[in-house]
Structures are given as structure tokens and as C-alpha cells.
Design a protein around this motif. Sequence first.
Motif, PDB file in Angstrom:
ATOM      1  N   ILE A 219       0.833  -1.207   0.000  1.00  0.00           N
ATOM      2  CA  ILE A 219       0.000   0.000   0.000  1.00  0.00           C
ATOM      3  C   ILE A 219       0.864   1.252   0.000  1.00  0.00           C
ATOM      4  CG2 ILE A 219      -1.705   1.308   1.331  1.00  0.00           C
ATOM      5  CD1 ILE A 219      -2.834  -1.327   2.316  1.00  0.00           C
ATOM      6  N   LYS A 220       1.941   1.243   0.733  1.00  0.00           N
ATOM      7  CA  LYS A 220       2.829   2.399   0.793  1.00  0.00           C
ATOM      8  C   LYS A 220       3.415   2.724  -0.573  1.00  0.00           C
ATOM      9  CE  LYS A 220       6.953   4.113   3.190  1.00  0.00           C
ATOM     10  NZ  LYS A 220       8.000   3.783   4.201  1.00  0.00           N
ATOM     11  N   ARG A 221       3.752   1.696  -1.341  1.00  0.00           N
ATOM     12  CA  ARG A 221       4.316   1.907  -2.676  1.00  0.00           C
ATOM     13  C   ARG A 221       3.240   2.062  -3.756  1.00  0.00           C
ATOM     14  NH1 ARG A 221       8.886  -2.541  -3.999  1.00  0.00           N
ATOM     15  NH2 ARG A 221       6.980  -3.779  -4.162  1.00  0.00           N
ATOM     16  N   CYS A 222       1.997   1.981  -3.351  1.00  0.00           N
ATOM     17  CA  CYS A 222       0.879   2.057  -4.317  1.00  0.00           C
ATOM     18  C   CYS A 222       0.923   0.918  -5.327  1.00  0.00           C
ATOM     19  CB  CYS A 222       0.874   3.400  -5.048  1.00  0.00           C
ATOM     20  SG  CYS A 222       0.646   4.831  -3.964  1.00  0.00           S
ATOM     21  N   ASP A 223       1.370  -0.245  -4.883  1.00  0.00           N
ATOM     22  CA  ASP A 223       1.447  -1.394  -5.781  1.00  0.00           C
ATOM     23  C   ASP A 223       0.074  -1.839  -6.258  1.00  0.00           C
ATOM     24  OD1 ASP A 223       4.187  -1.451  -5.646  1.00  0.00           O
ATOM     25  OD2 ASP A 223       4.285  -3.003  -4.111  1.00  0.00           O
ATOM     26  N   HIS A 224      -0.954  -1.672  -5.432  1.00  0.00           N
ATOM     27  CA  HIS A 224      -2.293  -2.076  -5.842  1.00  0.00           C
ATOM     28  C   HIS A 224      -2.781  -1.233  -7.028  1.00  0.00           C
ATOM     29  CE1 HIS A 224      -2.639   1.214  -2.996  1.00  0.00           C
ATOM     30  NE2 HIS A 224      -3.888   1.436  -3.380  1.00  0.00           N
ATOM     31  N   ILE A 225      -2.365   0.021  -7.102  1.00  0.00           N
ATOM     32  CA  ILE A 225      -2.718   0.875  -8.241  1.00  0.00           C
ATOM     33  C   ILE A 225      -1.865   0.527  -9.455  1.00  0.00           C
ATOM     34  CG2 ILE A 225      -2.835   3.255  -9.069  1.00  0.00           C
ATOM     35  CD1 ILE A 225      -3.352   4.142  -6.216  1.00  0.00           C
ATOM     36  N   LEU A 226      -0.583   0.302  -9.217  1.00  0.00           N
ATOM     37  CA  LEU A 226       0.322  -0.014 -10.326  1.00  0.00           C
ATOM     38  C   LEU A 226      -0.042  -1.331 -10.992  1.00  0.00           C
ATOM     39  CD1 LEU A 226       3.751   1.056  -8.769  1.00  0.00           C
ATOM     40  CD2 LEU A 226       2.315   2.329 -10.373  1.00  0.00           C
ATOM     41  N   LYS A 227      -0.451  -2.313 -10.205  1.00  0.00           N
ATOM     42  CA  LYS A 227      -0.823  -3.594 -10.804  1.00  0.00           C
ATOM     43  C   LYS A 227      -2.089  -3.461 -11.644  1.00  0.00           C
ATOM     44  CE  LYS A 227      -1.672  -8.454  -9.849  1.00  0.00           C
ATOM     45  NZ  LYS A 227      -1.848  -9.525  -8.844  1.00  0.00           N
ATOM     46  N   THR A 228      -3.048  -2.692 -11.166  1.00  0.00           N
ATOM     47  CA  THR A 228      -4.261  -2.467 -11.953  1.00  0.00           C
ATOM     48  C   THR A 228      -3.943  -1.747 -13.258  1.00  0.00           C
ATOM     49  OG1 THR A 228      -5.556  -2.327  -9.913  1.00  0.00           O
ATOM     50  CG2 THR A 228      -6.556  -1.449 -11.917  1.00  0.00           C
ATOM     51  N   ALA A 229      -3.054  -0.752 -13.195  1.00  0.00           N
ATOM     52  CA  ALA A 229      -2.649  -0.031 -14.407  1.00  0.00           C
ATOM     53  C   ALA A 229      -1.918  -0.960 -15.363  1.00  0.00           C
ATOM     54  CB  ALA A 229      -1.778   1.162 -14.039  1.00  0.00           C
ATOM     55  N   ALA A 230      -1.068  -1.832 -14.829  1.00  0.00           N
ATOM     56  CA  ALA A 230      -0.351  -2.787 -15.674  1.00  0.00           C
ATOM     57  C   ALA A 230      -1.315  -3.747 -16.357  1.00  0.00           C
ATOM     58  CB  ALA A 230       0.670  -3.555 -14.839  1.00  0.00           C
ATOM     59  N   TYR A 231      -2.347  -4.156 -15.654  1.00  0.00           N
ATOM     60  CA  TYR A 231      -3.331  -5.051 -16.259  1.00  0.00           C
ATOM     61  C   TYR A 231      -4.096  -4.351 -17.383  1.00  0.00           C
ATOM     62  CZ  TYR A 231      -7.233  -8.285 -16.747  1.00  0.00           C
ATOM     63  OH  TYR A 231      -8.158  -9.157 -17.256  1.00  0.00           O
ATOM     64  N   LEU A 232      -4.416  -3.085 -17.214  1.00  0.00           N
ATOM     65  CA  LEU A 232      -5.098  -2.338 -18.268  1.00  0.00           C
ATOM     66  C   LEU A 232      -4.210  -2.208 -19.506  1.00  0.00           C
ATOM     67  CD1 LEU A 232      -6.870   0.475 -16.217  1.00  0.00           C
ATOM     68  CD2 LEU A 232      -7.883  -1.607 -17.181  1.00  0.00           C
ATOM     69  N   LEU A 233      -2.918  -1.981 -19.300  1.00  0.00           N
ATOM     70  CA  LEU A 233      -1.992  -1.937 -20.441  1.00  0.00           C
ATOM     71  C   LEU A 233      -1.911  -3.290 -21.124  1.00  0.00           C
ATOM     72  CD1 LEU A 233       0.944   0.246 -19.043  1.00  0.00           C
ATOM     73  CD2 LEU A 233      -0.801   0.908 -20.706  1.00  0.00           C
ATOM     74  N   LEU A 234      -1.946  -4.352 -20.331  1.00  0.00           N
ATOM     75  CA  LEU A 234      -1.949  -5.698 -20.919  1.00  0.00           C
ATOM     76  C   LEU A 234      -3.213  -5.918 -21.745  1.00  0.00           C
ATOM     77  CD1 LEU A 234      -0.716  -8.544 -21.153  1.00  0.00           C
ATOM     78  CD2 LEU A 234      -1.960  -9.139 -19.054  1.00  0.00           C
ATOM     79  N   ALA A 235      -4.335  -5.396 -21.270  1.00  0.00           N
ATOM     80  CA  ALA A 235      -5.580  -5.531 -22.024  1.00  0.00           C
ATOM     81  C   ALA A 235      -5.500  -4.797 -23.362  1.00  0.00           C
ATOM     82  CB  ALA A 235      -6.756  -4.999 -21.204  1.00  0.00           C
ATOM     83  N   LEU A 236      -4.838  -3.643 -23.397  1.00  0.00           N
ATOM     84  CA  LEU A 236      -4.701  -2.896 -24.640  1.00  0.00           C
ATOM     85  C   LEU A 236      -3.734  -3.564 -25.609  1.00  0.00           C
ATOM     86  CD1 LEU A 236      -4.579   0.790 -23.340  1.00  0.00           C
ATOM     87  CD2 LEU A 236      -6.481  -0.350 -24.509  1.00  0.00           C
ATOM     88  N   HIS A 237      -2.715  -4.217 -25.075  1.00  0.00           N
ATOM     89  CA  HIS A 237      -1.684  -4.841 -25.916  1.00  0.00           C
ATOM     90  C   HIS A 237      -1.732  -6.366 -25.771  1.00  0.00           C
ATOM     91  CE1 HIS A 237       0.363  -0.958 -26.768  1.00  0.00           C
ATOM     92  NE2 HIS A 237      -0.064  -0.635 -25.560  1.00  0.00           N
ATOM     93  N   TRP A 238      -2.910  -6.910 -25.682  1.00  0.00           N
ATOM     94  CA  TRP A 238      -3.072  -8.345 -25.463  1.00  0.00           C
ATOM     95  C   TRP A 238      -2.507  -9.177 -26.612  1.00  0.00           C
ATOM     96  CZ3 TRP A 238      -5.665 -11.016 -29.196  1.00  0.00           C
ATOM     97  CH2 TRP A 238      -6.478 -10.275 -30.070  1.00  0.00           C
ATOM     98  N   PHE A 239      -2.391  -8.601 -27.800  1.00  0.00           N
ATOM     99  CA  PHE A 239      -1.906  -9.319 -28.979  1.00  0.00           C
ATOM    100  C   PHE A 239      -0.390  -9.516 -28.966  1.00  0.00           C
ATOM    101  CE2 PHE A 239      -2.403  -4.791 -29.726  1.00  0.00           C
ATOM    102  CZ  PHE A 239      -1.134  -4.419 -30.113  1.00  0.00           C
ATOM    103  N   ASN A 240       0.304  -8.864 -28.037  1.00  0.00           N
ATOM    104  CA  ASN A 240       1.757  -8.933 -27.975  1.00  0.00           C
ATOM    105  C   ASN A 240       2.180  -9.943 -26.909  1.00  0.00           C
ATOM    106  OD1 ASN A 240       4.522  -8.503 -27.805  1.00  0.00           O
ATOM    107  ND2 ASN A 240       4.371  -6.283 -27.917  1.00  0.00           N
ATOM    108  N   PRO A 241       2.762 -11.071 -27.279  1.00  0.00           N
ATOM    109  CA  PRO A 241       3.145 -12.075 -26.267  1.00  0.00           C
ATOM    110  C   PRO A 241       4.199 -11.575 -25.283  1.00  0.00           C
ATOM    111  CG  PRO A 241       4.023 -12.647 -28.432  1.00  0.00           C
ATOM    112  CD  PRO A 241       3.081 -11.519 -28.645  1.00  0.00           C
ATOM    113  N   LEU A 242       5.027 -10.642 -25.718  1.00  0.00           N
ATOM    114  CA  LEU A 242       6.037 -10.103 -24.807  1.00  0.00           C
ATOM    115  C   LEU A 242       5.398  -9.302 -23.675  1.00  0.00           C
ATOM    116  CD1 LEU A 242       8.903  -8.950 -27.228  1.00  0.00           C
ATOM    117  CD2 LEU A 242       8.926 -10.874 -25.635  1.00  0.00           C
ATOM    118  N   CYS A 243       4.236  -8.728 -23.923  1.00  0.00           N
ATOM    119  CA  CYS A 243       3.543  -7.990 -22.864  1.00  0.00           C
ATOM    120  C   CYS A 243       3.028  -8.936 -21.783  1.00  0.00           C
ATOM    121  CB  CYS A 243       2.402  -7.177 -23.458  1.00  0.00           C
ATOM    122  SG  CYS A 243       2.939  -5.775 -24.470  1.00  0.00           S
ATOM    123  N   TRP A 244       2.603 -10.139 -22.166  1.00  0.00           N
ATOM    124  CA  TRP A 244       2.177 -11.128 -21.174  1.00  0.00           C
ATOM    125  C   TRP A 244       3.357 -11.568 -20.310  1.00  0.00           C
ATOM    126  CZ3 TRP A 244      -2.883 -12.771 -20.490  1.00  0.00           C
ATOM    127  CH2 TRP A 244      -3.802 -12.339 -21.435  1.00  0.00           C
TER     128      TRP A 244
END
Length: 414
Positions: free
Chosen positions: A179-204
Motif C-alpha cells: 500500500i505504501k508503494r501504491c502497488d495495488h494501483i500499479l498492478k491495476t494499471a499494468a493489467y489495463l496496459l496488458l488488455a490494450l496490448h493483449w496481442f503482444n506475447p512479450l507484454c504477457w
Amino acid sequence: MNNLFLSMLSMSLTASYSILAVLLVRFLLQKAPKKYSYLLWSVVAFRLCCPVSFLSAVSLFRLKLPGISPSFSAGSGGMSPPAGFSAVLPNFVSPQIWLIPGTALWLTGAAALAAYGLISYIRLAGKLRMAVRLKDNVFQSEYVQSPFILGLANPKIYIPYHLDSQTLHYVLLHENYHIKRCDHILKTAAYLLLALHWFNPLCWLAFHLFCKDMEMSCDEHVLDQEEHISSGYSDALLSFALRRRFPSPSPLAFGETDIKKRILHILSWKPPRSAVVLLSTALCLAAVFVCAANPTAAGLWDEDVDAAGDSILPDADEAIENEPYSDTTDSDGFAQDTPYTDIPDINGFAQDAPSSNMPEADGSARDGLYADVPDPSMSAENGYNPESDYFPEYSSFSESHHSESHHAGHHDGE
């Protein structure tokens, strides 16, 4: 919408090379604290979501990378859009027969992943409505198998019932640091980026390693807080082991992400030396800078690009017109407007030579320097002497030299 799809392809391409660079640097940082590897993923996120970047002579994209075009155009504030990257993409996606279905497929996949994350979040939040507060932002629930964090604005820690005090202490140290590092926000943001670039295996792959480095760096923080807790902390981690096969935006569970490697890392953990910290910091910052920067015009592969990103090579017509001492001929086989040429035309005279005395229509020679072309209209009857008229100095010198030589010979005979 098609332009947005092409922009996504462009950003995904540049992010792919950044991911490969991060994997290389991450390999070099195996013995370093995982917080440095965790920091490296920030440049990948930057490339995945930001369409512009700053310019620098030191850039990863100064290399001749496949699919990367060097046509950068500087924008306001020294920023450069990645238009040069997408210049190569229309070669295989520009036809409407591929572009429109590709855009539809991309939107479908992105919407499906976003919907999966949202539905998973809502279902889990519904099960936790009856959770009981233990203290502060810590809640207990019978539906919880492993401690985790849920929520963005007001994150809450959910734990199972009947945890012993030592295990609860380790869990709270771990989750509060998230929580101090805001990891819960960063992980959600990372998942949204993965959703946008789902076609790229390197993103997974990047998302999986991002979560792994996040958890390991958090484990190291807990180990730094207290000494000789490796064994107890590993037991607590093993008791909450989760096996997730599909990435999820939330929650940040205590026992997720490659438990075996995390336990081995915990048992072998030692505080790093100062030299290791210094070198790791320098290498990490350098990698982030190089991957985030776009190359300047002076740093592009082709030297035939000016500071504005335009080609400085002359056109074909300009190359012929402005080329001095050229032997270029026209369709008739004669030189075209080339200075100092000795190529004669049909009548035997130099063609369009600016330094010649080519005769005009009235028979008079044009004024020029260093020309030795005679006027055919002139004759010996008019007092025409090629040597004396065109080379008076040479003629005078010859007559004088001949006279002196004859006189000298006469004296020698005597």
C-alpha cells in the motif's frame, strides 16, 4: 479508430524492444535487490502508453532494429512522436481488407480482458460484504484463503480467520508496504496496459515478471525490517500458496506468484553491499533513460537527414543541374549544361560551355575566357592567324625565341 490501432501497434513495437532490453539488464541484476528489476518495468509501461518521448543522442532506437523507421519528427518542447515507428507498419496493415478487421479484433480482445478484470473484482467485492473489521483497514472473512489487498482509493487488507500473531505480523508488514508503494494501483494499471496490448506475447511475459519482481522486492523489505525471520516468513508464505494460471488486476495476494522461487530467494537473501547498490542504481537508471529516449536527427542511422527530420539528399534533377565537372549526357549523347566541358557538338564546337568563345549566329565569337575554339567564318584572307589571334603571348614568345636561336646559331657558325 484505425489510426488509434496503428498507434497501438507502433507503441507495442517500441515496447517490445524495451522489454527485450529490460530482460537483458534484469539478467545482469540477478544478484542485486529486486527493487531495481521492479523499477525497470516503468520504462516498458511508458512505451506502452505514451505516444511521445524526449529526444536524445543516446537511445536504444538508434540501433538498426527490424521494423523501426528512422523518420522522427520533433514536436514542441523537444518531444518526438513515434510516427517514424509506424511508417513501416502500413506495408502489411494499411490495406483496408486487413486494417478494419484487425481494429475490430483488437477492440474485442481488449474489451474482453477489461470485462474479465471488472467482473472478477465485482464478484470478489460482493463476497466480502460481510467481512469483519479486525483493526484499522484489516478485515477478516471466511471467503479469504490468502491475505490480499482490495480497493484503489481506500485499499483494505483482507485476511482469513484464526491467524497466529507471528504470521499476522509478517502478513501486515508485507501488505502495508504494498500500500505504501501504491502497488495495488500499479498492478491495476499494468493489467489495463496488458488488455490494450493483449496481442503482444512479450507484454504477457512482462506482466508476469512485473508481478514477480513486485512480490520479491516486497519480501526483501520485510526481511530488512527484522533479522532471522527467513524461516518463519517462508513458512507463512508457503501456508498461503496460491496457484493462479491467469493474470488478474486484483487483488494483491500474499501467497501468489511463483512461491517456490520466492521461498528460495528468501532463504538465500543477504543485505547487498554498497558497491552492488551503486552499480545497480547506475545500470538501472541508464537502461531506463536509453529505452525511454527517442533518437535525435543527428543520431539516426542515415546521415542524410537534417535536424528537422527531412532528407537532405538532392533530387535527381538538382543533382544533374548542380553537379560541377559532370560528364552527364542528354538523350542525344551530348553534355547538358556542364561547365568546363570539352565534349563537342555536331559542328565540332563545345556545347553551352560558359567558358568558350562559341560563335553566335552572326559569326562573331562570344566573349569568353580560356577558349580555343576558332570561328569557321574567319579566313586567312581577313588576316586570321590562329596562333597570333588566340595566343598572342605564345606567338610573340615563339617569334622572339626563333629569332634569338637563329642569331645564336649564326654566331656559333662564325
